[in-house]
Design a protein around this motif. Sequence first.
Motif, mmCIF file in Angstrom:
data_model
loop_
_atom_site.group_PDB
_atom_site.id
_atom_site.type_symbol
_atom_site.label_atom_id
_atom_site.label_comp_id
_atom_site.label_asym_id
_atom_site.label_seq_id
_atom_site.Cartn_x
_atom_site.Cartn_y
_atom_site.Cartn_z
ATOM 1 N N SER B 166 58.325 40.787 46.684
ATOM 2 C CA SER B 166 57.526 40.736 47.906
ATOM 3 C C SER B 166 56.352 41.689 47.800
ATOM 4 O O SER B 166 56.296 42.537 46.908
ATOM 5 N N ASP B 167 55.450 41.535 48.723
ATOM 6 C CA ASP B 167 54.297 42.409 48.788
ATOM 7 C C ASP B 167 54.722 43.855 48.956
ATOM 8 O O ASP B 167 54.170 44.757 48.324
ATOM 9 N N GLU B 171 54.130 46.908 46.375
ATOM 10 C CA GLU B 171 53.450 48.166 46.715
ATOM 11 C C GLU B 171 54.220 49.378 46.203
ATOM 12 O O GLU B 171 53.638 50.390 45.821
ATOM 13 N N GLU B 172 55.535 49.250 46.193
ATOM 14 C CA GLU B 172 56.362 50.335 45.655
ATOM 15 C C GLU B 172 56.146 50.445 44.135
ATOM 16 O O GLU B 172 56.022 51.542 43.587
ATOM 17 N N SER B 173 56.080 49.308 43.444
ATOM 18 C CA SER B 173 55.784 49.328 41.998
ATOM 19 C C SER B 173 54.412 49.957 41.757
ATOM 20 O O SER B 173 54.219 50.730 40.814
ATOM 21 N N VAL B 409 39.192 55.840 32.986
ATOM 22 C CA VAL B 409 40.194 55.834 31.913
ATOM 23 C C VAL B 409 41.442 55.057 32.304
ATOM 24 O O VAL B 409 42.248 54.693 31.452
ATOM 25 N N GLY B 410 41.584 54.813 33.609
ATOM 26 C CA GLY B 410 42.743 54.049 34.049
ATOM 27 C C GLY B 410 42.366 53.197 35.244
ATOM 28 O O GLY B 410 41.430 53.538 35.988
ATOM 29 N N HIS B 411 43.060 52.093 35.401
ATOM 30 C CA HIS B 411 42.753 51.199 36.509
ATOM 31 C C HIS B 411 44.054 50.502 36.894
ATOM 32 O O HIS B 411 44.717 49.927 36.042
ATOM 33 N N ILE B 412 44.420 50.607 38.155
ATOM 34 C CA ILE B 412 45.633 49.915 38.592
ATOM 35 C C ILE B 412 45.255 48.885 39.643
ATOM 36 O O ILE B 412 44.391 49.128 40.486
ATOM 37 N N PHE B 413 45.871 47.710 39.537
ATOM 38 C CA PHE B 413 45.525 46.580 40.399
ATOM 39 C C PHE B 413 46.765 46.059 41.106
ATOM 40 O O PHE B 413 47.801 45.869 40.466
ATOM 41 N N LYS B 414 46.635 45.781 42.360
ATOM 42 C CA LYS B 414 47.639 45.001 43.057
ATOM 43 C C LYS B 414 47.160 43.553 42.981
ATOM 44 O O LYS B 414 46.194 43.183 43.630
ATOM 45 N N LEU B 415 47.811 42.778 42.129
ATOM 46 C CA LEU B 415 47.300 41.445 41.855
ATOM 47 C C LEU B 415 47.746 40.412 42.881
ATOM 48 O O LEU B 415 47.114 39.389 43.042
ATOM 49 N N GLY B 416 48.854 40.665 43.537
ATOM 50 C CA GLY B 416 49.375 39.654 44.449
ATOM 51 C C GLY B 416 49.939 38.465 43.690
ATOM 52 O O GLY B 416 50.590 38.618 42.653
ATOM 53 N N THR B 417 49.651 37.263 44.170
ATOM 54 C CA THR B 417 50.262 36.073 43.583
ATOM 55 C C THR B 417 49.235 35.165 42.906
ATOM 56 O O THR B 417 49.530 34.003 42.620
ATOM 57 N N ALA B 418 48.041 35.709 42.637
ATOM 58 C CA ALA B 418 46.983 34.868 42.064
ATOM 59 C C ALA B 418 47.456 34.192 40.772
ATOM 60 O O ALA B 418 47.338 32.974 40.614
ATOM 61 N N TYR B 419 48.005 34.989 39.851
ATOM 62 C CA TYR B 419 48.437 34.413 38.573
ATOM 63 C C TYR B 419 49.724 33.604 38.707
ATOM 64 O O TYR B 419 49.888 32.567 38.093
ATOM 65 N N SER B 420 50.649 34.116 39.503
ATOM 66 C CA SER B 420 51.931 33.421 39.583
ATOM 67 C C SER B 420 51.775 32.076 40.290
ATOM 68 O O SER B 420 52.443 31.109 39.935
ATOM 69 N N LEU B 437 56.112 35.008 42.186
ATOM 70 C CA LEU B 437 56.282 36.427 41.863
ATOM 71 C C LEU B 437 55.067 37.206 42.357
ATOM 72 O O LEU B 437 53.937 36.719 42.276
ATOM 73 N N VAL B 438 55.299 38.414 42.838
ATOM 74 C CA VAL B 438 54.189 39.257 43.289
ATOM 75 C C VAL B 438 53.886 40.270 42.194
ATOM 76 O O VAL B 438 54.767 41.012 41.768
ATOM 77 N N MET B 439 52.654 40.256 41.720
ATOM 78 C CA MET B 439 52.327 41.009 40.509
ATOM 79 C C MET B 439 51.398 42.191 40.737
ATOM 80 O O MET B 439 50.672 42.278 41.711
ATOM 81 N N GLY B 440 51.460 43.121 39.775
ATOM 82 C CA GLY B 440 50.485 44.203 39.685
ATOM 83 C C GLY B 440 50.132 44.362 38.221
ATOM 84 O O GLY B 440 50.916 43.977 37.354
#
Lengths: 574, 574
Positions: B166-167, B171-173, B409-420, B437-440
């Motif tokens: 889930s979303d 967010e916890e991940s 040097v680093g980048h974190i993304f909350k991707l959501g379900t775009a790819y899944s 699946l909800v992805m990051g």
Amino acid sequence: MRYSQMLIPTLKEVPAEAEVISHRLLLRAGCIRKLTAGIYTYMPYGLAAIRRVETIVREEMNRAGAQELLMPMVQPADLWQESGRHEKYGPELLRFRDRHDRESCLGPTHEEVITDIARREFHSYRDLPVNLYQIQTKFRDEIRPRFGLMRGREFIMKDAYSFDVSDKAAEESYRKMYDAYNRIFTRCGLEFRCVEADSGAIGGSFSHEFMVLAATGEDTIAVCNDCSWAANLEKAAIRPTGTQTEVAGDRVPAMERAETPGQRTVKTVCEFLGIAPQQLLKTMVYIADGVPVAVLLRGDRTLEEVKLKNHLGAKDIRLAEDQEVYDATGAPVGYLGPVGLKIRLLADQEVMGLGPVVVGANEKNAHLRNVVPGRDFQTDEVLDLRQICESDPCPACGGTLRLVEGIEVGHIFKLGTAYSEAMNARFQDQEGNDLPLVMGCYGIGVSRVVAAAIEQNHDDAGIIFPVPLAPFQVVILNLGIKDEAITAMAERLYAELGAAGIDAFLDDRDERPGSKFKDADLLGFPYRITVGKRFAESGLIEVRRRRDGFTEEVEAVAVVDMLRARLDEDVSKD
Amino acid sequence: MRYSQMLIPTLKEVPAEAEVISHRLLLRAGCIRKLTAGIYTYMPYGLAAIRRVETIVREEMNRAGAQELLMPMVQPADLWQESGRHEKYGPELLRFRDRHDRESCLGPTHEEVITDIARREFHSYRDLPVNLYQIQTKFRDEIRPRFGLMRGREFIMKDAYSFDVSDKAAEESYRKMYDAYNRIFTRCGLEFRCVEADSGAIGGSFSHEFMVLAATGEDTIAVCNDCSWAANLEKAAIRPTGTQTEVAGDRVPAMERAETPGQRTVKTVCEFLGIAPQQLLKTMVYIADGVPVAVLLRGDRTLEEVKLKNHLGAKDIRLAEDQEVYDATGAPVGYLGPVGLKIRLLADQEVMGLGPVVVGANEKNAHLRNVVPGRDFQTDEVLDLRQICESDPCPACGGTLRLVEGIEVGHIFKLGTAYSEAMNARFQDQEGNDLPLVMGCYGIGVSRVVAAAIEQNHDDAGIIFPVPLAPFQVVILNLGIKDEAITAMAERLYAELGAAGIDAFLDDRDERPGSKFKDADLLGFPYRITVGKRFAESGLIEVRRRRDGFTEEVEAVAVVDMLRARLDEDVSKD
């Protein structure tokens, strides 16, 4: 590591595409997943085994004085043009153009890149010797990738390159690598042999292959049972049978014609004439770079084509078509013989000591009997042309041989100056002479080592990892997830083993015992600790060795010490 | 390690092509060598620094519960077609056909491959959450590769991908990765900030960038001096100036025309009329996906184009050409204004609180005075459109801001379900619902971290490696190779430091002291131990800290303990 925390997607079904055991087991044990033909993702458990190999390789390369660097995978084509390999390499070299239309390729090997570095950085004998290595993902666009990690298109390789002032110094660098490779594969816990090899496309002047012995492999090698001699079939030199006395031609009747209507094979001719294949000579015609050449072998022998090709210095050889044979000799296939043959004739060394023999008559439906080599025909050359076999004596000690399958996991080459001359990589020696660098190159198929280890070490239930390559040395099966005492003991052992520096894997899943036992076998942990009913009843813990099923029951307090001792034994034995 | 055993080809000359300090120093210190545009070999010393970063990254990723795997670099194009990125990605995606004419590409990132794995392996909520990462060589065919390891075509990246039910779980991940990244860059000994970022081409719904602060960088970021707030200029939301009272229109005289012949810029109009830029509004026309739109800003402000683009949801925006402006508004560039403007007009939020102001009259050589926003003109929308600047209050705490350069040097993304969604990667939740699946996804530019560390930590003499990234923590200079006592002491210290677990580098070359001092500074060892004349005379050893030149002289027996203490201080400070 806990099973609940690690993605090991085991499979019950054997995927249909997997032909060899390592491929099947790597898939079933969740070690790899296919992305596309010959290209795999190394899943966490498989990667862990690869890392074990990498660590051993790295330690031994460093110990041998080699230095690690990392070269690019994308290489400009112009370097490959300089070395001459851009044309030679063939379609395994994946070529493409970048967005600026520059010709590039994916490095299947790095002689060009390292020679380019060498010519820019090494100028004097004082800069030498140097041995540089990398552990890197390589790409070779194999036409028929197969066998999983055995012959993939993308794979992990350790490649090293040495630079020396002279041939003699280069041989010393070569010897160091030879020793390092022996240490590496010994430390991996593998049964292997080192064989002299054909240098192949890299074009060196001398090379050895390190072969892991297994029931299946891509190469057959000859191994002596009595000494350390081993060789690739293609390279295995056969002892001249010099002791055999030449046949006295005058005591054999003159040769005579024998009608053999329709008998065209060694087998049928021998049956028809009532002789053994050892009493017949077979004559075959090959086309070597377009030119026909005949070879003569004892009827039961196999020609080693690589020996013929190397002797002729030919780029390409193949068995002649029927029509080509007829055009070259005037004789039909099946009835060829050395008597009166008009093309170049090479005889295997054992042929000239034989006799009397049967040979083809160079005309349809006829052979010749009572033929004495040397009396009834001459040959252009006599040499070692046939494949070695188990009945041959060991070329080194005269002992007995056996043929086994080998999986090539390492290859060391004495390259000489081929690359340094082509790419103008030169240095000044102590006297001020300008000389080409003398090179060697040394490869290990890191991902392939894992596959070879499995080919060599498995049973029907799954992988049996050698201790040094096992991702985890011990698995602890908690067979009572809901039982407080059992769970507490499994957790305690897990913590104690970790504290003792033993890599333990805890199966903490809520699964039935049967499936835990099955997975433990499939994944190939060298030792299995079972905490279950037996512990609940009697306080005893079962410790089982995967390799031979040897099982002991001990008190909980004794488990760590006992395992430590068993593991030490295993590693010293390996 | 001994200098005599390690290939560190230092350069005295700065290569002309190297524009930024890290590129120059990496080349000069023999850390990298260029193969072709944007493609470098990591030489042994440079690779050692990269390995330090890799080790820290790996430890913290594992600690955060992520699992390491390794995906292929060569990927089939059909996966990219499934996700829709094959068209979108542009020419940075290197595409080619293999020998079987299958369309393939070199992975610049691995969302498609990991999503393909996820859809095959994860079927139930019980399989989740999972976070998988790899440390791998990536390729992006940059049109203008530059700055050495800062923007190369081939580079080492850590990329991780999380899968959740889930979303909220995602967010916890995300938070775990946010924390891990903070630990990683802290452990690397770098000064950095985390900023909210524009998600860019990967197309996520939320993202943060980790920026190493340096004197030069590719991005300017706003940082609060009083709290931990930091933001990319493009994303830095500006506090609405809600406290300013609206101008009472009835107390301002009616607007009037002012002749401004030939005055077309903010600067010249202000000088000509004797007003400050804060008293003028500038009107600019942009073409957003082909449609003209006007924006209104205070004269001294800078439009933040990303804010405009995001608000419009446009694919492409650009400043209109003069003719386009005239066609859209009937007014010449330089005299544009909001009064009577016929196209869509967006005003920056601070504009409506200003007045009276000067604006363009929409005719040549004329402006309007005493213009009161809201009284004399209306706008279609009022929003945050301008770039933040140092005079703005911190949007979080109201404190003071500074603008600094940052290296991502680093980048974190909350991707959501775009790819899944696109690739149909679904699972069953506890109630049996079939959900995507909800992805990051989470990247670190491993090789870039080394470059960024050097941009932040250097001086005129060379690199100043932070202790955690230094290939060796200490260099021992033997300044008397031919002096027995000096050499014995240098060797003894080298052995003792090694035994104490301190990575020492022994300069055992037969070089003059001057060149040893220079190389030690260039290579950036955090500490330098000098065994030379002073030791021969008085038995004292000099220990010098590279960062600040702090120097101590101690008895030989005290060296190891002293260094241990200094290093512990450094790491706890970092």
